[in-house]
Design a protein around this motif. Structure first.
Motif, PDB file in Angstrom:
ATOM      1  N   LEU A 114       0.870  19.367 -14.557  1.00  0.00           N
ATOM      2  CA  LEU A 114       0.101  20.568 -14.895  1.00  0.00           C
ATOM      3  C   LEU A 114      -1.147  20.695 -14.042  1.00  0.00           C
ATOM      4  O   LEU A 114      -1.447  21.762 -13.520  1.00  0.00           O
ATOM      5  CB  LEU A 114      -0.317  20.538 -16.367  1.00  0.00           C
ATOM      6  CG  LEU A 114       0.671  21.097 -17.350  1.00  0.00           C
ATOM      7  CD1 LEU A 114       0.183  20.850 -18.768  1.00  0.00           C
ATOM      8  CD2 LEU A 114       0.881  22.570 -17.127  1.00  0.00           C
ATOM      9  N   VAL A 115      -1.887  19.615 -13.918  1.00  0.00           N
ATOM     10  CA  VAL A 115      -3.127  19.667 -13.154  1.00  0.00           C
ATOM     11  C   VAL A 115      -2.832  19.926 -11.690  1.00  0.00           C
ATOM     12  O   VAL A 115      -3.490  20.742 -11.053  1.00  0.00           O
ATOM     13  CB  VAL A 115      -3.952  18.378 -13.344  1.00  0.00           C
ATOM     14  CG1 VAL A 115      -5.129  18.339 -12.398  1.00  0.00           C
ATOM     15  CG2 VAL A 115      -4.428  18.283 -14.779  1.00  0.00           C
TER      16      VAL A 115
ATOM     17  N   ALA B 134      -1.896  23.518 -11.364  1.00  0.00           N
ATOM     18  CA  ALA B 134      -3.053  24.374 -11.605  1.00  0.00           C
ATOM     19  C   ALA B 134      -4.030  24.327 -10.446  1.00  0.00           C
ATOM     20  O   ALA B 134      -4.571  25.346 -10.034  1.00  0.00           O
ATOM     21  CB  ALA B 134      -3.757  23.954 -12.891  1.00  0.00           C
ATOM     22  N   CYS B 135      -4.252  23.163  -9.922  1.00  0.00           N
ATOM     23  CA  CYS B 135      -5.239  23.006  -8.867  1.00  0.00           C
ATOM     24  C   CYS B 135      -4.755  23.551  -7.536  1.00  0.00           C
ATOM     25  O   CYS B 135      -5.546  23.960  -6.708  1.00  0.00           O
ATOM     26  CB  CYS B 135      -5.619  21.542  -8.718  1.00  0.00           C
ATOM     27  SG  CYS B 135      -6.509  20.903 -10.144  1.00  0.00           S
TER      28      CYS B 135
ATOM     29  N   LEU C 262      -5.812  21.979 -21.419  1.00  0.00           N
ATOM     30  CA  LEU C 262      -5.320  22.001 -20.035  1.00  0.00           C
ATOM     31  C   LEU C 262      -4.121  22.931 -19.882  1.00  0.00           C
ATOM     32  O   LEU C 262      -4.033  23.687 -18.909  1.00  0.00           O
ATOM     33  CB  LEU C 262      -4.922  20.595 -19.587  1.00  0.00           C
ATOM     34  CG  LEU C 262      -6.022  19.724 -19.034  1.00  0.00           C
ATOM     35  CD1 LEU C 262      -5.490  18.333 -18.717  1.00  0.00           C
ATOM     36  CD2 LEU C 262      -6.640  20.340 -17.801  1.00  0.00           C
ATOM     37  N   VAL C 263      -3.210  22.877 -20.827  1.00  0.00           N
ATOM     38  CA  VAL C 263      -2.034  23.750 -20.781  1.00  0.00           C
ATOM     39  C   VAL C 263      -2.468  25.215 -20.866  1.00  0.00           C
ATOM     40  O   VAL C 263      -1.953  26.070 -20.150  1.00  0.00           O
ATOM     41  CB  VAL C 263      -1.047  23.393 -21.918  1.00  0.00           C
ATOM     42  CG1 VAL C 263       0.027  24.449 -22.069  1.00  0.00           C
ATOM     43  CG2 VAL C 263      -0.429  22.024 -21.663  1.00  0.00           C
TER      44      VAL C 263
ATOM     45  N   GLN D 250      -4.015  26.475 -17.550  1.00  0.00           N
ATOM     46  CA  GLN D 250      -3.173  26.305 -16.367  1.00  0.00           C
ATOM     47  C   GLN D 250      -2.850  27.618 -15.657  1.00  0.00           C
ATOM     48  O   GLN D 250      -2.938  27.689 -14.444  1.00  0.00           O
ATOM     49  CB  GLN D 250      -1.899  25.536 -16.735  1.00  0.00           C
ATOM     50  CG  GLN D 250      -1.050  25.112 -15.559  1.00  0.00           C
ATOM     51  CD  GLN D 250      -0.125  26.202 -15.059  1.00  0.00           C
ATOM     52  OE1 GLN D 250       0.329  27.038 -15.830  1.00  0.00           O
ATOM     53  NE2 GLN D 250       0.143  26.200 -13.777  1.00  0.00           N
TER      54      GLN D 250
ATOM     55  N   LYS E 213     -10.558  30.663 -14.394  1.00  0.00           N
ATOM     56  CA  LYS E 213     -10.311  29.270 -14.773  1.00  0.00           C
ATOM     57  C   LYS E 213     -11.631  28.507 -14.860  1.00  0.00           C
ATOM     58  O   LYS E 213     -11.868  27.746 -15.806  1.00  0.00           O
ATOM     59  CB  LYS E 213      -9.378  28.604 -13.765  1.00  0.00           C
ATOM     60  CG  LYS E 213      -9.005  27.194 -14.136  1.00  0.00           C
ATOM     61  CD  LYS E 213      -8.009  26.632 -13.162  1.00  0.00           C
ATOM     62  CE  LYS E 213      -6.665  26.671 -13.823  1.00  0.00           C
ATOM     63  NZ  LYS E 213      -5.594  26.119 -13.028  1.00  0.00           N
TER      64      LYS E 213
END
Length: 133
Positions: free
Chosen positions: A10-11, A14-15, A97-98, A101, A108
């Protein structure tokens, strides 16, 4: 540790999202304001416990704590993702975090910064990183 692989994915996703991606639309699960491309995301409001505050602190400080700040910008995100897995320990931290995302850029950063303030933090370095500061 059951969340570590999921958080890392996820991270990392997302990143690495860039501004050429389109935000979620009503048909993709997010709701949008009529006539705009602004997605409305409902963020969870976890009870502020010491453990949750630690998770948000870890998230805000992850660039430095993971050592990623010593790396070139284009190599940071996998390191951050792997570091976050074992350092986000609550279900509420994972849910946050989810929830953020799909957001990008300023949206964000603002979501994370707002949550950081809500748990009592004065600043959030990861939010600044997402802004490109």
């Amino acid at each position: 540790m059951k969340w570590a692989p999921a958080i890392a994915c996820l991270v990392l996703a997302a990143c690495q999202a860039d501004s050429t991606q389109t935000p979620p639309t009503a048909s993709s699960g997010g709701s949008t304001a009529q006539g705009s491309n602004t997605a409305v995301i409902s963020l969870p409001k976890a009870q502020v416990t010491d453990e949750y505050r630690t998770d948000i602190t870890s998230l805000c400080d992850c660039v430095h704590e993971s050592g990623a700040d010593q790396m070139p910008k284009n190599e940071r995100w996998p390191v951050i993702a792997m570091w976050l897995g074992p350092h986000i320990t609550t279900d509420a931290g994972h849910e946050f975090l989810v929830a953020i995302q799909p957001l990008q850029g300023e949206a964000k950063a603002l979501a994370l910064e707002t949550e950081a303030r809500r748990v009592g933090l004065a600043k959030c370095d990861l939010a600044n990183e997402w802004r490109g500061e």
